[in-house]
Structures are given as structure tokens and as C-alpha cells.
Scaffold this active site. Structure first.
Site, PDB file in Angstrom:
ATOM      1  N   LYS A 129      -3.155  42.135 -26.527  1.00  0.00           N
ATOM      2  CA  LYS A 129      -3.730  43.258 -27.279  1.00  0.00           C
ATOM      3  C   LYS A 129      -2.776  44.467 -27.239  1.00  0.00           C
ATOM      4  CE  LYS A 129      -7.828  42.830 -24.954  1.00  0.00           C
ATOM      5  NZ  LYS A 129      -7.843  41.477 -24.401  1.00  0.00           N
ATOM      6  N   THR A 130      -2.248  44.770 -26.047  1.00  0.00           N
ATOM      7  CA  THR A 130      -1.310  45.906 -25.940  1.00  0.00           C
ATOM      8  C   THR A 130      -0.041  45.600 -26.729  1.00  0.00           C
ATOM      9  OG1 THR A 130      -2.142  46.130 -23.686  1.00  0.00           O
ATOM     10  CG2 THR A 130      -0.238  47.475 -24.263  1.00  0.00           C
ATOM     11  N   ASP A 135      -6.762  51.222 -23.453  1.00  0.00           N
ATOM     12  CA  ASP A 135      -7.134  49.913 -22.930  1.00  0.00           C
ATOM     13  C   ASP A 135      -8.475  50.030 -22.203  1.00  0.00           C
ATOM     14  OD1 ASP A 135      -6.788  47.253 -22.515  1.00  0.00           O
ATOM     15  OD2 ASP A 135      -5.259  47.445 -20.961  1.00  0.00           O
ATOM     16  N   THR A 147     -12.187  43.824 -23.216  1.00  0.00           N
ATOM     17  CA  THR A 147     -12.548  42.428 -22.955  1.00  0.00           C
ATOM     18  C   THR A 147     -14.044  42.249 -23.221  1.00  0.00           C
ATOM     19  OG1 THR A 147     -12.836  43.078 -20.646  1.00  0.00           O
ATOM     20  CG2 THR A 147     -10.766  41.991 -21.218  1.00  0.00           C
ATOM     21  N   ARG A 165       0.070  35.755 -21.093  1.00  0.00           N
ATOM     22  CA  ARG A 165       0.443  36.480 -19.860  1.00  0.00           C
ATOM     23  C   ARG A 165       0.617  35.493 -18.706  1.00  0.00           C
ATOM     24  NH1 ARG A 165      -3.530  40.979 -18.534  1.00  0.00           N
ATOM     25  NH2 ARG A 165      -2.272  42.150 -20.026  1.00  0.00           N
TER      26      ARG A 165
END
Ligand code: ADE
Length: 357
Positions: free
Chosen positions: A83-84, A128, A177, A236
Site C-alpha cells: 500500500k505504501t 498509514d 488493514t 514483504r
């Protein structure tokens, strides 16, 4: 619990039984430095999320043609899916700066006011974990998002005055999330809402090869595929595994990641062929042994495992649910026949789930 000392010789408690740090989708400062060094900076180098990328490209082109900033965007989905990274790609594509923060860092009103006042026209503010924003910060954001104004109050009681300060037009990109935990008014202020999906094994193999290339680690197709299939759909995790398996290859072989080397390293890290770690397997085993296969509430499971409920819900469960190891029912979590098979139970071996496969 064990006690270790940090660089400043302050002692802190660390739970040595907590999740395997390699596959923990949440990040610490070390991870962030590593992630930043390998982050894709363009849509071309950003692998996966194909449908979302196509939609975003059109939205960006339209905003550029109108010479307007992008609508506020909300990305939701499990941790570690990029997302980032995607927010950074959008900023690069728009040719604007991005300021990155997270809701827990915006504790005091002046934190959010300071960051809003520092924005220049067209810039992107990325928040975030936006579901963790406090009420005061949320209320400061509403007029900022809607009309690009900062409403501030000064004085007390009868002398209270409100001040409207104009802000430059900016784009807020929120990431969460837990889209369901966002307040309705905040959610409604996002013009565009997108869910990020888990990556396919093929997409993850591409991520693995790209990262290995940047880190100058030699890898073959079987090595990439072995790491991809144990990365629980999450880039990740795949990226961290490239580093760990690369270390193993260097020490135990000639430095090249092959299928054999990757599988040996991942076995040592106790990550099984479906990407499950010890906590995942303990969770599944607990549902079978103590709760006859379920259903059982997540709080009960968290207490029995000595885990935080939020970690189970946000980190463990999304993948277990999506990969078909557990089911969510109104009365709690239930084991699936697929999980029983994975853990080595035969059709007759577990009375709670007989004849399920
Ligand atoms: N690293 C993390 N996410 C990625 C992605 N989607 N594509 C390429 N590298 C990544």
C-alpha cells in the site's frame, strides 16, 4: 519472556515465543530501510495488483489532464501487500512530493495541523493505519479533505473563536488493514476506495527475482518459485525471505539460490510449504485439540496462544482465511478439511471433522 538490552543499554522485555520475525508482516525500522531500498518507483516495476494499477493509471491521467490533484484515495487489505509502495508510485507518476506518516504518530492536534500546514499544492499526504486516527485528528481532517480548510479554535468558553485557514489542494492517501474500523464520515470522504489482493505465486516469483537482482543475489527459477510458494501471498515476506535464503546460500553453498537451497533454508526457518509458521500451525492445532475443530472465538484463541487479538486478526487470520485453512462463522473460527489434510490428519483421524475430505 527474555530480557535484552538495546543500544542505549536500556533493558526491554522481548517475547522470544512470538511470531517468526521473518514472516511477521508488520515492520520495524530496519525493515523500513531495507524496503525503501528495493521499493518499485513506477507502475512498470510494480508487480501484481494488475486491475488496480490500470484503474489508477486512468485516474492519474484524468487528474493530470484536468490539472487537478487526485481525489483522496483509501487502500485497504492485509499488511505487506504494497500500500505504501503504491502511494509512492502514484506520487512519482503525478510528479509530486509525498509526505508519509501513520495515525499513531498523529496523537496531538498539533501533529496533524503541522503536517497539513506543511503541504504544498498537489502534494500527497499518506497516512498509514488510518483506522487508528483519534477523534480530534479525524475532525481536523474532515474540512481539510472536503474544502481544503483548517478549522482552528482559539480561546476558551465565551471567548472561543474559530479560525478558517485555507490549505493548498492536496491528496490524502489512507491505508488500513481494517476498512471496517474506519468511521463512516471518514470513509465517505475518500473519493476512491480500493482493496489490495494477495499476490499469486507467479507474481511473487517475479518479486523475488527482482529483489534478488537488486541485492545481487544469484537465483534460479526453482529457487524463486520455492520462496514464492512459502511467502503467503505477501511481497514483504517474499523480500525478507530472499535476504535470509541468500545468507543461507552464501554460507552453506556457492551463494546461488536454487530450489534445493531455498527449501532447506525455509525448513530451518520453520516455514512450511504453504508458508505457515509455528504460530499458524499452533493456532490450527489448538482449534483441533481443544475446540473440536471449532467454532471458537478469536479472543479465546488469542488468550490460549498468549497472542494479541489484533495480531491474530490482522496478521495471522487474513492469509489462513484466504488460503482456506480456517473459516469465519458467526460463532467463531472453524478448521477446514484442507487444514486437517495439511496437518497430516486422515479422514478418520479427527472425530470432529470426519468424512470432510
Ligand atoms: N516489493 C514489494 N511490493 C512489490 C511489488 N508489488 N512489485 C515489486 N516489488 C515489490
Amino acid at each position: 519472556m527474555s530480557i535484552i538490552s538495546d543500544e542505549k543499554n536500556n533493558f526491554k522485555k522481548v517475547d522470544i515465543n512470538s511470531r517468526n520475525p521473518v514472516i511477521e508482516p508488520e515492520t520495524n525500522d530496519n525493515d523500513k530501510t531495507f524496503e525503501n531500498s528495493i521499493r518499485p518507483k513506477s507502475f512498470d516495476s510494480y508487480i501484481g495488483q494488475t486491475a488496480l494499477k490500470e484503474t489508477l493509471k486512468i485516474t492519474i491521467e484524468a487528474a493530470k489532464k484536468r490539472e487537478q490533484p487526485l481525489d483522496h484515495l483509501l487502500f485497504y487489505g492485509p499488511p505487506g501487500l504494497g500500500k505504501t509502495t503504491l502511494a509512492g508510485v502514484i506520487a512519482a507518476q503525478m510528479g509530486v512530493e509525498i509526505k508519509i506518516t501513520s495515525a499513531p504518530a498523529l496523537e496531538r492536534p498539533r501533529d496533524i495541523i503541522g503536517i497539513l500546514m506543511s503541504l504544498k499544492g498537489g502534494e500527497i499526504l499518506f497516512i498509514d493505519e488510518i483506522h487508528r486516527l483519534n477523534k480530534v485528528a479525524e475532525e481536523i481532517l474532515y474540512p481539510a479533505m472536503e474544502d481544503f480548510f483548517l478549522d482552528m479554535t482559539t480561546g476558551k468558553a465565551q471567548t472561543v473563536k474559530t479560525l478558517r485557514l485555507p490549505l493548498p489542494k492536496f491528496t490524502l492517501i489512507g491505508a488500513t488493514t481494517k476498512a471496517g474500523s474506519l468511521s463512516g464520515p471518514l470513509r465517505d470522504r475518500f473519493g476512491i476506495i480500493h482493496r489490495l489482493e494477495f499476490y499469486t505465486k507467479e507474481e511473487l516469483a517475479q518479486v523475488v527475482k527482482r529483489t534478488a537482482g537488486i541485492l545481487e543475489i544469484d537465483i534460479d527459477e526453482n529457487g524463486a518459485s520455492a520462496i514464492a510458494s512459502r511467502s503467503r501471498g505477501t511481497p514483504r515476506i517474499a523480500n525478507r525471505l530472499v535476504k535470509r535464503v541468500g545468507d543461507f546460500a552464501l554460507v552453506k553453498a556457492d551463494g546461488k539460490i536454487t530450489g534445493k537451497i531455498a527449501n532447506e533454508a525455509l525448513d530451518i526457518l520453520k516455514i512450511d510449504n504453504c508458508g505457515l509458521d509455528t504460530t499458524d500451525r499452533n493456532l490450527l492445532q489448538l482449534i483441533i485439540d481443544k475446540y473440536n475443530g471449532g467454532p471458537v472465538g478469536v479472543e479465546t484463541l488469542a488468550a490460549a496462544l498468549g497472542e494479541d487479538t489484533r495480531t491474530l486478526e490482522d496478521v495471522c487470520e487474513p492469509y489462513l482465511l484466504q488460503a482456506g485453512f480456517i473459516q469465519r462463522t458467526p460463532r467463531g473460527r472453524k478448521i477446514t478439511p484442507y487444514a486437517l489434510k495439511h496437518l497430516g490428519y486422515s479422514a478418520k483421524g479427527f472425530n470432529g471433522q470426519q468424512n470432510l475430505f
